[in-house]
Scaffold this motif. Structure first.
Motif, mmCIF file in Angstrom:
data_model
loop_
_atom_site.group_PDB
_atom_site.id
_atom_site.type_symbol
_atom_site.label_atom_id
_atom_site.label_comp_id
_atom_site.label_asym_id
_atom_site.label_seq_id
_atom_site.Cartn_x
_atom_site.Cartn_y
_atom_site.Cartn_z
ATOM 1 N N ASP A 121 13.507 -6.765 -7.262
ATOM 2 C CA ASP A 121 13.702 -7.082 -5.840
ATOM 3 C C ASP A 121 14.896 -8.004 -5.652
ATOM 4 O O ASP A 121 15.699 -7.811 -4.740
ATOM 5 C CB ASP A 121 12.441 -7.730 -5.251
ATOM 6 C CG ASP A 121 11.276 -6.760 -5.132
ATOM 7 O OD1 ASP A 121 11.521 -5.525 -5.167
ATOM 8 O OD2 ASP A 121 10.129 -7.233 -5.014
ATOM 9 N N GLU A 122 15.005 -9.006 -6.513
ATOM 10 C CA GLU A 122 16.147 -9.933 -6.421
ATOM 11 C C GLU A 122 17.447 -9.207 -6.748
ATOM 12 O O GLU A 122 18.476 -9.423 -6.119
ATOM 13 C CB GLU A 122 15.931 -11.129 -7.354
ATOM 14 C CG GLU A 122 17.049 -12.146 -7.339
ATOM 15 C CD GLU A 122 17.230 -12.885 -6.017
ATOM 16 O OE1 GLU A 122 18.186 -13.690 -5.930
ATOM 17 O OE2 GLU A 122 16.465 -12.657 -5.053
ATOM 18 N N VAL A 154 30.756 0.692 -5.278
ATOM 19 C CA VAL A 154 30.504 -0.314 -6.313
ATOM 20 C C VAL A 154 28.997 -0.532 -6.448
ATOM 21 O O VAL A 154 28.475 -0.608 -7.566
ATOM 22 C CB VAL A 154 31.251 -1.629 -6.003
ATOM 23 C CG1 VAL A 154 30.868 -2.725 -6.985
ATOM 24 C CG2 VAL A 154 32.760 -1.400 -6.025
ATOM 25 N N ARG A 155 28.289 -0.606 -5.320
ATOM 26 C CA ARG A 155 26.820 -0.732 -5.366
ATOM 27 C C ARG A 155 26.218 0.437 -6.134
ATOM 28 O O ARG A 155 25.324 0.274 -6.960
ATOM 29 C CB ARG A 155 26.230 -0.780 -3.953
ATOM 30 C CG ARG A 155 26.307 -2.115 -3.284
ATOM 31 C CD ARG A 155 25.406 -2.182 -2.061
ATOM 32 N NE ARG A 155 25.536 -1.082 -1.144
ATOM 33 C CZ ARG A 155 26.366 -1.042 -0.093
ATOM 34 N NH1 ARG A 155 27.146 -2.070 0.171
ATOM 35 N NH2 ARG A 155 26.400 0.005 0.696
ATOM 36 N N LEU A 156 26.715 1.616 -5.833
ATOM 37 C CA LEU A 156 26.240 2.822 -6.506
ATOM 38 C C LEU A 156 26.482 2.738 -8.006
ATOM 39 O O LEU A 156 25.616 3.065 -8.804
ATOM 40 C CB LEU A 156 26.936 4.050 -5.922
ATOM 41 C CG LEU A 156 26.730 5.367 -6.653
ATOM 42 C CD1 LEU A 156 25.272 5.779 -6.578
ATOM 43 C CD2 LEU A 156 27.614 6.429 -6.053
ATOM 44 N N ALA A 176 12.087 1.382 -8.383
ATOM 45 C CA ALA A 176 12.622 0.306 -7.536
ATOM 46 C C ALA A 176 13.821 0.777 -6.718
ATOM 47 O O ALA A 176 14.019 0.330 -5.579
ATOM 48 C CB ALA A 176 13.017 -0.892 -8.393
ATOM 49 N N LEU A 177 14.605 1.680 -7.268
ATOM 50 C CA LEU A 177 15.818 2.119 -6.572
ATOM 51 C C LEU A 177 15.577 3.307 -5.648
ATOM 52 O O LEU A 177 16.477 3.685 -4.895
ATOM 53 C CB LEU A 177 16.920 2.446 -7.588
ATOM 54 C CG LEU A 177 17.456 1.229 -8.352
ATOM 55 C CD1 LEU A 177 18.442 1.671 -9.417
ATOM 56 C CD2 LEU A 177 18.086 0.220 -7.414
ATOM 57 N N GLU A 178 14.373 3.896 -5.696
ATOM 58 C CA GLU A 178 14.055 4.981 -4.764
ATOM 59 C C GLU A 178 14.147 4.461 -3.342
ATOM 60 O O GLU A 178 13.568 3.435 -2.997
ATOM 61 C CB GLU A 178 12.643 5.504 -5.017
ATOM 62 C CG GLU A 178 12.600 6.689 -5.924
ATOM 63 C CD GLU A 178 11.183 7.173 -6.148
ATOM 64 O OE1 GLU A 178 10.326 7.006 -5.267
ATOM 65 O OE2 GLU A 178 10.949 7.711 -7.240
ATOM 66 N N GLY A 179 14.905 5.155 -2.533
ATOM 67 C CA GLY A 179 15.038 4.755 -1.142
ATOM 68 C C GLY A 179 16.008 3.610 -0.918
ATOM 69 O O GLY A 179 16.312 3.264 0.221
ATOM 70 N N TRP A 180 16.477 3.016 -1.985
ATOM 71 C CA TRP A 180 17.484 1.962 -1.846
ATOM 72 C C TRP A 180 18.773 2.625 -1.400
ATOM 73 O O TRP A 180 18.895 3.845 -1.435
ATOM 74 C CB TRP A 180 17.640 1.228 -3.190
ATOM 75 C CG TRP A 180 18.498 -0.003 -3.136
ATOM 76 C CD1 TRP A 180 18.263 -1.126 -2.424
ATOM 77 C CD2 TRP A 180 19.719 -0.226 -3.837
ATOM 78 N NE1 TRP A 180 19.250 -2.046 -2.642
ATOM 79 C CE2 TRP A 180 20.168 -1.507 -3.510
ATOM 80 C CE3 TRP A 180 20.483 0.542 -4.703
ATOM 81 C CZ2 TRP A 180 21.343 -2.057 -4.016
ATOM 82 C CZ3 TRP A 180 21.650 -0.006 -5.216
ATOM 83 C CH2 TRP A 180 22.062 -1.290 -4.872
ATOM 84 N N ASN A 181 19.767 1.879 -1.001
ATOM 85 C CA ASN A 181 20.974 2.457 -0.422
ATOM 86 C C ASN A 181 21.900 3.066 -1.473
ATOM 87 O O ASN A 181 23.097 2.886 -1.433
ATOM 88 C CB ASN A 181 21.713 1.408 0.407
ATOM 89 C CG ASN A 181 22.201 0.257 -0.443
ATOM 90 O OD1 ASN A 181 21.904 0.174 -1.618
ATOM 91 N ND2 ASN A 181 22.958 -0.641 0.150
ATOM 92 N N VAL A 182 21.313 3.807 -2.372
ATOM 93 C CA VAL A 182 22.089 4.422 -3.441
ATOM 94 C C VAL A 182 22.273 5.899 -3.130
ATOM 95 O O VAL A 182 21.323 6.594 -2.823
ATOM 96 C CB VAL A 182 21.361 4.253 -4.797
ATOM 97 C CG1 VAL A 182 22.118 4.959 -5.897
ATOM 98 C CG2 VAL A 182 21.194 2.788 -5.105
#
Length: 150
Positions: free
Chosen positions: A29-30, A43-45, A67-73
């Protein structure tokens, strides 16, 4: 914590997945909170893509994927290229095997070394497709060698 404090650059984010406790939900989360501060979506990707690759080593990939599911990736272009290369290589391998199998069935003999080597060395899928079709039209390896030279 050190990235958030400005002690380390965000370029170390992908390496977090290798840390002890790198699959813990609080850390993930952090990580996402800090990674979200990066203004460049590419860069985030890249941070996320690299973290996922690195997460395989300590065995926390499933935690990172979740954790990365649905994150802005978005989809990684590099990963897409690797997948396309793998599919292309698999297609070449299958086409080569199919040619040799067809020849062996129709010519009633194992492929001679020169024919097998030429088929295995060929990386042109269009030419391999033509050779596959030709394998059903020939009655001998000599006839197939003539097709390969054409």
């Amino acid at each position: 914590t050190r990235v958030a404090a400005g002690e380390l650059g965000p370029c170390v984010l992908p390496w977090v997945s290798l840390m002890r406790g790198g699959g813990e939900s609080a850390l993930l989360d952090e990580w996402k909170r800090i990674a979200d501060l990066e203004p460049n979506p590419q860069v985030r990707l890249q941070y996320a893509t690299d973290a996922l690759v690195f997460a395989e080593l300590p065995g926390v990939k499933s935690e990172w994927k979740r954790a990365l599911e649905g994150w802005n990736v978005r989809v990684s272009q590099q990963v897409l290229e690797w997948q396309a290369e793998a599919r292309a290589e698999a297609e070449l391998k299958n086409q080569r095997a199919n040619i040799l199998r067809a020849l062996e069935l129709l010519c009633l003999a194992k492929a001679p070394t020169d024919v097998a080597s030429a088929v295995q060395a060929n990386t042109d899928l269009e030419q391999l497709s033509r050779w596959f079709d030709a394998a059903f039209a020939v009655k001998s390896y000599d006839e197939f060698r003539a097709v390969m030279k054409a």
